[in-house]
Scaffold this active site. Structure first.
Site, mmCIF file in Angstrom:
data_model
loop_
_atom_site.group_PDB
_atom_site.id
_atom_site.type_symbol
_atom_site.label_atom_id
_atom_site.label_comp_id
_atom_site.label_asym_id
_atom_site.label_seq_id
_atom_site.Cartn_x
_atom_site.Cartn_y
_atom_site.Cartn_z
ATOM 1 N N ASP A 13 16.657 -53.756 43.893
ATOM 2 C CA ASP A 13 16.809 -53.716 42.434
ATOM 3 C C ASP A 13 16.004 -54.809 41.723
ATOM 4 O OD1 ASP A 13 18.287 -55.931 43.085
ATOM 5 O OD2 ASP A 13 20.222 -55.089 42.500
ATOM 6 N N SER A 59 10.441 -79.077 52.051
ATOM 7 C CA SER A 59 11.048 -78.708 53.324
ATOM 8 C C SER A 59 12.316 -79.501 53.609
ATOM 9 C CB SER A 59 10.041 -78.909 54.469
ATOM 10 O OG SER A 59 9.495 -80.220 54.440
ATOM 11 N N ASP A 93 35.709 -54.456 32.191
ATOM 12 C CA ASP A 93 37.031 -53.974 32.602
ATOM 13 C C ASP A 93 37.426 -54.413 34.007
ATOM 14 O OD1 ASP A 93 35.480 -52.394 34.249
ATOM 15 O OD2 ASP A 93 35.991 -50.499 33.262
ATOM 16 N N ASP A 129 21.781 -52.420 41.713
ATOM 17 C CA ASP A 129 22.139 -52.634 40.317
ATOM 18 C C ASP A 129 21.584 -53.985 39.881
ATOM 19 O OD1 ASP A 129 23.279 -53.068 37.844
ATOM 20 O OD2 ASP A 129 25.270 -52.340 38.417
ATOM 21 N N ILE A 157 35.693 -61.741 42.558
ATOM 22 C CA ILE A 157 36.838 -61.602 41.651
ATOM 23 C C ILE A 157 36.653 -60.340 40.812
ATOM 24 C CG2 ILE A 157 38.112 -62.654 39.741
ATOM 25 C CD1 ILE A 157 37.103 -65.382 40.760
ATOM 26 N N ASN A 206 31.141 -62.887 42.698
ATOM 27 C CA ASN A 206 31.968 -63.993 43.185
ATOM 28 C C ASN A 206 33.283 -63.534 43.807
ATOM 29 O OD1 ASN A 206 33.541 -63.308 40.985
ATOM 30 N ND2 ASN A 206 33.358 -65.295 39.941
#
Length: 432
Positions: free
Chosen positions: A33, A110, A70, A57, A80, A78
């Site tokens: 994506d 590095s 929603d 997405d 949640i 994360n």
């Protein structure tokens, strides 16, 4: 599916080879994506940047801005999600909306990427010229490809090819591997606020120096609508590590390169972000610590450094040398550049972030290690005698966190009072 995975790896290998001649290709290769995040770990993927919960997405990626959604989709990855009927809002909004979440990003070299060459890669010939090739980043990629072609099945060893001999998941800034025991700035930020889960980006590149900042900012996946960031600018040695002293980055060059990079960063980073510039290391530590130790090649590090000098294979001729005068002059320039970084932090003003300066606490790490009765050589990489070891990364993380907590606590954000609720309802939040 197995055929598709093999095909993707083959295509990635070809592209990775091409990338040797194009420094700018340092973004996830397996990124359908094109949001600069991936759910594959190699090729600048999820070990470098938080794992993408969906590679189909482009609006769904770690650190995506909080919006009134929603909760049916975990847009910022994360872990949640869902809707709270009692709160009348998504779990993300009520658990995180006042948490002042911010992701961790590092622009660097590095050392920032936790570069490490396994001892198994030392040439069996023990020939110094063969060994010198091992310290060349382009050559490392080639031998890694050869090793990979000899593997018939996936094993549990770290795949050196797809990580460029870097171990970003063990870096002091963005590490998350279990064996670092939570000792990274990212893991400490995550513990402070579980809403920060997976929100990290390690943009460090082997061989990078101050002038690389503007390019690495271009590869930074963030915009002003996303969550703020805690960013580190840590180019600790390559501006000094030249073939001769006259080639070192000058004070004026360094100032312009850092300011140009920060100006570009200001145009894309979210308001309320924080930027920490670290000073350069005093590379005399390397000679002082390692010169009389035995290298796996069967000679002292001093002999290895000088032999590498003779065949022009020394990775840092200005510091890894028996010439004390050259080492002193190199460190003097490093101190001058650190002073410029300090001045930038004190005087430069930006719209979207505040700047602070800290010394890279390598000397403090050494003192800490000595006080524990341990061997200081354990803090330097065994094979190259040059980079901080992964043990050093854990100490640096601890010391840098203590410095920020004491002098710049506002850079870390508040403790999220909903952490226990997040743990109870979402466990490890999908892991890393």
């Amino acid at each position: 599916m197995r055929f598709l995975s093999i095909l993707l790896i083959l295509l990635a290998t070809l592209s990775f080879s091409f990338a040797d001649d194009n420094e700018s290709i340092h973004v996830p290769l397996m990124d359908l994506d094109e949001d600069y995040f991936s759910n594959e770990y190699g090729f600048r993927g999820a070990n470098w940047r938080g794992k993408d919960a969906s590679d189909l997405d482009a609006d769904m990626y770690p650190g995506a801005g909080e919006q009134e959604r929603d909760g049916s989709v975990d847009y910022n990855c994360n872990g949640i999600s869902g809707w709270s009927k009692t709160k009348g809002k998504s779990n993300e909004n009520w658990l995180c909306e006042r948490a002042q979440s911010r992701g961790v990003v590092i622009f660097g070299d590095s050392a920032a990427a936790a570069f490490h060459i396994p001892e198994s890669f030392i040439p069996k010939s023990r020939n110094i010229e063969d060994f010198a090739k091992l310290l060349n980043y382009d050559h490392l990629r080639k031998i890694a490809q050869q090793r990979r072609s000899q593997r018939h099945d996936r094993d549990d060893d770290f795949d050196v090819l797809v990580h460029e001999f870097d171990w970003p998941h063990k870096s002091w800034a963005t590490g998350f591997s279990e064996d670092i025991n939570g000792e990274s700035i990212y893991m400490k930020m995550r513990d402070r606020n579980r809403c920060n889960h997976r929100d990290f980006q390690n943009l460090a590149v082997n061989g990078a120096k101050a002038k690389s900042l503007i390019e690495q900012v271009g590869n930074f996946s963030r915009d002003k609508s996303d969550k703020p960031s805690l960013a580190f600018v840590a180019y600790i040695g390559n501006d000094i590590c030249k073939k001769k002293l006259e080639d070192m980055t000058t004070v004026d060059q360094y100032r312009k390169q850092i300011i140009d990079g920060l100006t570009k960063l200001d145009a894309k980073i979210a308001p309320g972000s924080k930027v920490v510039i670290t000073g350069l290391v005093d590379g005399r530590i390397l000679w002082d610590t390692m010169h009389d130790r035995m290298h796996p090649l069967g000679m002292t590090y001093a002999e290895v450094y000088d032999l590498l000098w003779d065949i022009k294979g020394n990775p840092c001729r200005t510091w890894l040398t028996s010439d004390a005068s050259m080492r002193d002059k190199a460190s003097a320039r490093a101190a001058e550049l650190s002073e410029v970084a300090l001045d930038i932090a004190k005087t430069a003003k930006f719209n979207n972030f505040e700047v602070a300066y800290i010394d890279l606490p390598m000397k403090d790490a050494i003192e800490d290690w000595k006080n524990q009765g341990k061997d200081v050589a354990e803090l330097i990489e065994v094979v190259d005698g040059f980079h901080p070891s992964h043990t050093a990364h854990r100490l640096l993380s601890k010391l840098i966190w203590e410095k920020l907590s004491t002098e710049y606590p506002g850079f870390l954000g508040p403790l999220n009072p909903n952490n226990q609720m997040i743990k109870k309802n979402f466990g490890e939040q999908g892991g890393h």
